[in-house]
Enzyme design. Structure first.
Site, PDB file in Angstrom:
ATOM      1  N   GLY A   1      47.503  56.330  27.258  1.00 30.18           N
ATOM      2  CA  GLY A   1      48.799  56.994  27.324  1.00 30.18           C
ATOM      3  C   GLY A   1      49.829  56.083  26.720  1.00 30.18           C
ATOM      4  O   GLY A   1      49.583  54.890  26.559  1.00 30.18           O
TER       5      GLY A   1
ATOM      6  N   VAL B   1      53.505  54.139  26.649  1.00 27.08           N
ATOM      7  CA  VAL B   1      54.267  53.434  27.668  1.00 27.08           C
ATOM      8  C   VAL B   1      55.094  54.466  28.442  1.00 27.08           C
ATOM      9  O   VAL B   1      55.608  55.402  27.831  1.00 27.08           O
ATOM     10  CB  VAL B   1      55.222  52.416  27.000  1.00 27.08           C
ATOM     11  N   ASP B   2      55.179  54.293  29.725  1.00 26.97           N
ATOM     12  CA  ASP B   2      56.005  55.177  30.558  1.00 26.97           C
ATOM     13  C   ASP B   2      55.439  56.576  30.791  1.00 26.97           C
ATOM     14  O   ASP B   2      56.115  57.429  31.328  1.00 26.97           O
ATOM     15  CB  ASP B   2      57.433  55.360  29.988  1.00 26.97           C
TER      16      ASP B   2
ATOM     17  N   SER C   1      49.845  53.730  35.070  1.00 25.84           N
ATOM     18  CA  SER C   1      49.588  52.856  36.219  1.00 25.84           C
ATOM     19  C   SER C   1      49.743  53.626  37.518  1.00 25.84           C
ATOM     20  O   SER C   1      48.961  53.468  38.451  1.00 25.84           O
ATOM     21  CB  SER C   1      50.549  51.679  36.231  1.00 25.84           C
TER      22      SER C   1
ATOM     23  N   THR D   1      43.989  50.208  29.490  1.00 29.29           N
ATOM     24  CA  THR D   1      44.474  49.474  28.319  1.00 29.29           C
ATOM     25  C   THR D   1      45.961  49.736  28.119  1.00 29.29           C
ATOM     26  O   THR D   1      46.432  50.825  28.398  1.00 29.29           O
ATOM     27  CB  THR D   1      43.728  49.914  27.033  1.00 29.29           C
TER      28      THR D   1
ATOM     29  N   SER E   1      41.353  22.927 -10.546  1.00 26.37           N
ATOM     30  CA  SER E   1      41.778  23.113 -11.924  1.00 26.37           C
ATOM     31  C   SER E   1      41.948  21.728 -12.556  1.00 26.37           C
ATOM     32  O   SER E   1      42.564  20.856 -11.955  1.00 26.37           O
ATOM     33  CB  SER E   1      43.104  23.872 -11.959  1.00 26.37           C
TER      34      SER E   1
ATOM     35  N   GLY F   1      37.362  19.336 -14.570  1.00 21.51           N
ATOM     36  CA  GLY F   1      36.451  19.083 -15.687  1.00 21.51           C
ATOM     37  C   GLY F   1      35.305  20.078 -15.773  1.00 21.51           C
ATOM     38  O   GLY F   1      34.310  19.815 -16.463  1.00 21.51           O
TER      39      GLY F   1
ATOM     40  N   SER G   1      36.611  28.907  -8.162  1.00 18.42           N
ATOM     41  CA  SER G   1      35.937  29.504  -6.996  1.00 18.42           C
ATOM     42  C   SER G   1      36.177  28.658  -5.740  1.00 18.42           C
ATOM     43  O   SER G   1      35.260  28.032  -5.226  1.00 18.42           O
ATOM     44  CB  SER G   1      34.446  29.719  -7.254  1.00 18.42           C
TER      45      SER G   1
END
Ligand code: ADP
Length: 613
Positions: free
Chosen positions: A16, A18-19, A23, A95, A452, A455, A524
């Site tokens: 659900g 909030v609010d 709970s 949750t 870079s 070599g 890489s």
């Protein structure tokens, strides 16, 4: 048989915004029933007992991979509460409703059989409501109860409820939700939660708790046969080779003939160990170690089966929930965790994403946090799987970011991509071996990596010349012929960089197939990308050459003036300055250029390479 077993257990989730009164609603149920609060661990223990999993805590109740996330130290905000009535026991995953917490919801949903979706009678169906329903449905929930809350504030209006009921039925059809129940309630007043409301005589359906006590969710499992994903190969001594894992479903006896996937080899079960003791059989949910009557190719990720059919594929269509702050772009590579298998994987295409409000399928190049989409995924190698609806554990997966190790997405497999079934690697008569033999050499890829200016190009060039003069057939892949040719549509963003390296690896592999010795010169910078390249090219043909030149030296050389630009902030993600370089952990060859001239380095390289040629 324990009490819980006779009563049965229902695992559900409440969703659900909030609010909405979540709970209060749970509180009410707990209060009115013979509440037993328990922490998550307790709840799982109780559930393990019911699930007859030998009394051990069964953490696989939660989506395996998301559990791993907990091991990774990321807090998942899901509270599990246990309570019981005369008729049934319950575990509820509670949750938080905030949008940010979709990740937690997915975890809760993966565990639940039923979802109680709370909505505010005044507000009706919200965006969040749709999102929650979609996530629950994706994670396999087949039973939905819509608790239309705060009915007291509508004056217990029948017409308002009927209106919402109609909206909900439409939503259910849009989202293809099964088994939908709609109940008018007031969590604060206690209407239709555990007791029938005197304020809504017009409602004749069950009250919430009564419905939860009686709803039959048993039709959920379509699992057939015996399935054991192998977690570990154990070898306590030379004479015993055991395969350990937890039986996903079905039973097994000593003497049974089983099949091992992906190799499709058969063998008979020689012994079964459950816990510490040798048994003649084992059943679903038990952790076992089994041994076989003959040598079979098995490793972690193999799946042992009997009386069922699973698929093997390297490409799937999936539905996934994107959970990362960073958006997903097609082409990005991950590690996929599917049951006990872990493989490099690339999201090849976002087929469409779901518009939460309308349910429409929108074409899209990128996916943002909390969005749900259908995507195509290609694996390096192939995986054993099944459709989520048949064997859930072999049909659900997570994608792990290779750099941060975080779970970026979770999802389910819809089906294997026909394309991959139909593309068989052509069994040419003129094989790689034949080609290589005719060239008189063993194909290899010498993968130069380094900063870079370290070599790489210089050495790869010089080495190629030397090899050529010795009669070898070679090909050099570097920025010039790749970045300006086949990869000219790629930039330097993360997704492009990954794709750049992937293509280079695929090309190197094809050239190896043609019998050539390939030298590649690309920075890489990431271990993961080079590992990916190694996987594509094949371990036996891949020689990683680390051109080890300190940053200071590279910067001093500054061949192309790029370091200077980077220091001025003109190149934001320049490797070594604004972006990291991850040195190889175990390269086949390291060459130090500092204080050595090119010819000396090439001499040394050639010496090292001879043993692979
Ligand atoms: P990368 O390809 O790694 O970006 P380059 O090969 O373009 O690097 O540049 C390397 C520079 O370092 C060249 O100017 C080269 O002459 C110089 N250099 C000095 N010593 C060495 C060495 N031992 N090996 C390779 N290059 C060297």
């Amino acid at each position: 048989m324990s009490m819980e077993q006779t009563k049965g257990l229902l695992k559900f989730i409440t969703c659900g915004s909030v609010d909405d009164g979540k709970s209060t609603l749970i509180g009410h149920m707990l209060y009115d029933s013979k509440l037993i609060f328990a922490d998550q661990e307790e709840a799982l223990k109780l559930d393990s007992r019911v699930g007859s999993r030998g009394g051990d805590i069964d953490y696989s109740l939660l989506l395996d991979g998301l559990m791993a996330e907990r091991e990774q130290g990321i807090t998942i905000d899901v509270a599990y509460r246990y309570f019981t009535t005369d008729k049934r026991s319950f575990i509820v995953a509670d949750t938080p409703g905030h949008e940010e917490y979709t990740r937690n919801m997915a975890v809760g949903a993966s565990f639940a059989e039923l979802a109680v979706i709370l909505m505010d009678a005044a507000k009706g169906i919200l965006r969040q409501t749709r999102r929650h329903c979609q996530i629950c449905s994706m994670m396999g929930i087949r039973h939905f109860v819509f608790a239309v809350n705060k009915m007291d504030l509508t004056g217990y209006s029948k017409s308002r409820f009927k209106e919402l009921e109609k909206d909900i039925k439409k939503l259910a059809i849009d989202l293809e939700l099964e088994n939908v129940m709609v109940i008018p309630v007031s969590a604060t007043e206690g209407d239709n939660i555990t007791k029938r409301s005197v304020n809504m005589n017009w409602y004749s359906g069950p009250v919430l708790l009564e419905y939860l006590e009686t709803v039959d969710v048993s039709g959920q499992s379509n699992e057939e046969g015996f399935v054991l994903p192998v977690q570990r190969v154990t070898r306590p001594d030379a004479s015993f080779r055991g395969f350990a894992g937890e039986i996903e479903c079905g039973g097994i006896r000593v003497g049974d003939e089983i099949t091992v996937l992906p190799g499709d080899e058969r063998a008979k079960v020689k012994s079964i160990i459950v816990g510490d003791s040798e048994e003649d059989h084992a059943i679903g949910g038990e952790p076992v170690t089994i041994s076989l009557d003959r040598e079979v190719d098995i490793s972690r990720g193999s799946v042992i089966i009997k009386d069922t059919v699973l698929s093997i594929s390297s490409m799937f269509t999936v539905k996934l929930l994107w959970m990362d702050d960073e958006p997903l772009a097609a082409g990005r590579a991950f590690v996929i965790k599917l049951s006990t298998q872990k493989l490099p994987a690339t999201v090849m295409r976002i087929k469409y994403k779901l518009d939460i409000d309308t349910g429409d399928k929108l074409p899209s190049e990128v996916l943002y946090k909390n969005e749900i989409a259908e995507c195509e995924i290609a694996l390096v190698g192939s995986a054993v799987f099944d459709r989520f609806e048949f064997h859930p554990t072999l049909g659900e997966f997570i994608l792990i970011d290779r750099i941060t190790n975080m779970t970026s997405a979770c999802g389910v497999i819809l089906h294997s991509l026909r394309r991959s079934d139909n593309i068989f690697w052509q069994d040419f008569d003129i094989t790689r071996d034949v080609r290589a033999k005719s060239l008189g050499q063993k194909p290899l890829t010498l993968w130069f990596t380094g900063l870079s200016g370290a070599g790489k190009s210089t050495l790869a060039n010089a080495l190629e010349k030397r090899l050529y003069s010795l009669g070898y057939h070679t090909m050099l892949l570097d920025g010039d012929n790749i970045r300006m040719g086949i990869n000219k549509n790629l930039g330097f963003k993360e997704a492009d960089r990954v794709e750049n390296i992937r293509r280079v690896a695929e090309i190197a592999k094809l050239m190896n197939d043609a019998g050539l010795i390939v030298l590649t010169a690309f920075i890489s910078p990431y271990i993961a990308d080079r590992r990916n390249a190694r996987n594509i090219i094949g371990d036996g043909n891949f020689i990683e050459v680390y051109v080890n030149t300190p940053l200071e030296e590279c910067e001093k050389r500054d061949v192309k003036g790029l370091y200077q630009k980077a220091r001025k902030g003109e190149i934001p993600n320049f490797t070594g300055i604004g972006s990291p370089y991850e040195p190889p952990e175990e390269p086949e060859i390291i060459t130090d250029t500092l204080g050595h001239d090119v010819e000396t380095c090439v001499d040394e390289l050639l010496d090292e390479i001879r043993k692979y040629l």
